[in-house]
Design an enzyme around this catalytic site. Structure first.
Site, short mmCIF file in Angstrom:
data_model
loop_
_atom_site.label_atom_id
_atom_site.label_comp_id
_atom_site.label_asym_id
_atom_site.label_seq_id
_atom_site.Cartn_x
_atom_site.Cartn_y
_atom_site.Cartn_z
N LYS A 277 27.12 53.88 36.65
CA LYS A 277 27.86 53.63 35.41
C LYS A 277 27.59 54.76 34.44
O LYS A 277 26.56 55.42 34.52
CB LYS A 277 27.36 52.33 34.76
CG LYS A 277 27.84 51.07 35.44
CD LYS A 277 27.42 49.85 34.64
CE LYS A 277 27.86 48.57 35.33
NZ LYS A 277 29.33 48.44 35.43
N ARG A 351 30.49 40.68 43.44
CA ARG A 351 31.23 39.94 44.48
C ARG A 351 30.49 39.97 45.81
O ARG A 351 30.66 39.07 46.63
CB ARG A 351 32.65 40.54 44.60
CG ARG A 351 32.69 41.99 44.96
CD ARG A 351 34.02 42.63 44.62
NE ARG A 351 34.14 42.96 43.20
CZ ARG A 351 35.22 43.48 42.64
NH1 ARG A 351 36.29 43.75 43.37
NH2 ARG A 351 35.25 43.75 41.35
#
Ligand code: BES
Ligand code: MN
Ligand code: ZN
Length: 493
Positions: A277, A351
């Site tokens: 990130k 996920r």
């Protein structure tokens, strides 16, 4: 904090209390005399007149040491025109109290609830919610903090009376919610060097020790490896912190009754992994376990409430780090379900831990399965911080959750989960990829999870926007715990 609903005429018997009296434009008298008594009300109204306070919207006045007044502090909250007071207006007015009340270190607080374009019950519940928010403090790491008196009791008194049964129901609900919300907020606000995957193990064990109807079951890395949780373990590979899968069972009815199963994303810090990130805002990734915090808080709430349902909570707890041993883009993982996943982004890690937890959850024969996750930045782009994103394979379940969110003042908004959105996840080398290109991010993430759900009614709540707010720091909201609890209360009937 203990919450009690009382009739206005009994308010004056509460000692050492601060009272909040909402007033409509040019009708300051009515509630004031029923709460303060005629003599103190007369003095109060004279002061307000002198100060030219007429109850205009967004104005506040407080009076201290009024003659013959049962309260130490009296706070008048201007609401504007009576006809115009919406539920949102009442909520905003309550939020504005925090600046003043925060300074006073109030021990006992009485809030009078006005009549408006909402039910007495909604008005009371909003006062409870707002107080739980404004009086929450996270001071564990402030060495200079002098703990003053914390708010110990909130008394809520409606302008239009409600039945004793309704009052009891509100008290039971909010006293349970207050417990769970403070656990959820403390966990979520915890910095990642203190709140690690292990913290969830300790929290689970503590809940099991404190409540006889709760049992905890922990899987460590060797156990998960033996089972084949290849996706969850891949995410954890770059971290020094071992991963855990914590399961809590709350038994509120016969053992054979199908449980409501809740799964919470517990990424204690999300660097993005090798798909790193960017730095600005990365500190907000301490909240990437807010879903896990909310479902642990849910257990505390229902155990305190003694709910008559069976509830199972599953928390996959991992840290997503950058390391020579970290998983990479391009890796192919074998999930617990046997399906394979091509990693496109190591930042789509939520996920990957959830898919193994969902497969694992099916062994408990769930009545419904609901996962809660700070899953996508797209959830914030789409709905901001106002609502959780809701996606489901069952329109009945989606409707129940939406209604519960409205009733709990913890909104969720349904998004479509059409097969049209599956295409971006097609992979050339594996059964699917973990991220799509140029796809609606919040929905694509749900489409990925859908591949791991059989025909169990299932819903996914993306709480990236609702579970914390930007800006002030230490800003976990505990959401969507109020929604989930409200949903279960509706199922109990
Ligand atoms: N934890 C983040 C989502 C997030 C972002 C939560 C901002 C709260 C605030 C999640 O793991 C993530 O990184 N999602 C990616 C998915 C993408 C790589 C497909 C995202 O949203 O960018
Ligand atoms: Mn991520
Ligand atoms: Zn994440």
């Amino acid at each position: 904090m203990q919450i009690t609903v009382i009739p206005p005429l009994t308010a004056h018997s509460i000692c050492n209390a601060t009272v909040v009296i909402p007033v409509f434009e040019n009708s300051t008298g009515t509630l004031t005399s029923s709460i303060l008594g005629d003599e103190a009300a007369k003095a109060a109204l004279a002061c307000l007149k002198k100060e030219d306070f007429s109850g205009t919207k967004n104005t506040l006045r407080y009076l201290i040491d009024l003659p013959a007044c049962p309260f130490s502090h009296v706070l008048f909250l201007g609401l504007g025109e009576k006809q115009a007071l919406t539920e949102y207006g009442w909520k905003k007015a309550l939020d504005s109290l925090s600046t003043v009340l925060g300074q006073w270190k109030v021990e006992n607080l009485v809030i009078a609830v006005p009549d408006g374009a909402f039910s007495s019950i909604s008005g009371i519940e909003l006062a409870c919610m707002a107080t739980m928010d404004t009086h929450y403090q996270f001071t564990r790491y402030k060495t200079q903090f002098q703990p003053g008196k914390a708010l110990s009791r909130l008394y809520v008194t409606p302008a239009t009376a409600i039945s004793e049964k309704q009052a009891n129901a509100i008290e039971a609900k909010f006293n349970a919610l207050a417990k769970g919300l403070s656990l959820a907020k403390d966990l979520a606000n915890g910095p990642s060097n203190y709140c690690t995957p292990q913290t969830f193990v300790h929290t689970a064990q503590s809940l099991a020790e404190r409540y006889s109807r709760v049992t905890a079951h922990i899987l460590d890395e060797p156990a998960m490896k033996a089972m084949g949780m290849g996706a969850l373990l891949a995410v954890s590979k770059g971290s020094e912190q071992p991963a855990f899968l914590c399961t809590l069972h709350y038994q509120g009815t016969t053992a054979t009754t199908q449980p409501y199963v809740f799964i919470g994303k517990g990424v204690t810090f999300d660097t993005g992994g090798i798909t790193l990130k960017h730095a600005p805002g990365m500190q907000n990734m301490i909240y990437d376990m807010a879903g896990a915090a909310a479902v642990m808080g849910l257990i505390e709430t229902i155990a305190h409430y003694n709910l008559n349902l069976n509830v199972t909570v599953i928390v996959p707890a991992v840290e997503n780090m950058v390391d020579g041993n970290a998983y990479r883009p391009g890796d192919v993982l074998t999930t617990l379900s046997g399906q394979t996943v091509e990693v496109i982004s190591t930042d789509a890690e939520g996920r990957l831990i959830l898919c193994d937890a969902i497969t694992y959850a099916s062994r408990f024969n769930p009545k419904v399965m609901i996962d809660v996750a700070t899953l996508t930045g797209a959830a914030i782009t789409t709905l901001g911080h106002a609502a959780s994103g809701l996606m489901s394979n069952s329109s009945t379940l989606a409707a129940s959750l939406t209604q519960a969110g409205d009733a709990a003042h913890d909104k969720a908004w349904e998004m479509p989960l059409w097969d049209d959105y599956d295409a971006p996840l097609e992979s050339t080398c594996a059964d699917m990829r973990n991220a799509g290109n140029n796809a609606p991010g919040m929905i694509t993430a749900a489409c990925f999870l859908k591949q791991f759900v059989s025909d169990t009614p299932w819903a996914h709540l993306d709480v990236a926007g609702s579970s914390f707010t930007y800006g002030k720091g230490n800003s976990a909201t505990g959401r969507p715990l109020p929604l989930l609890f409200q949903y279960l209360l509706g199922e109990e009937e």
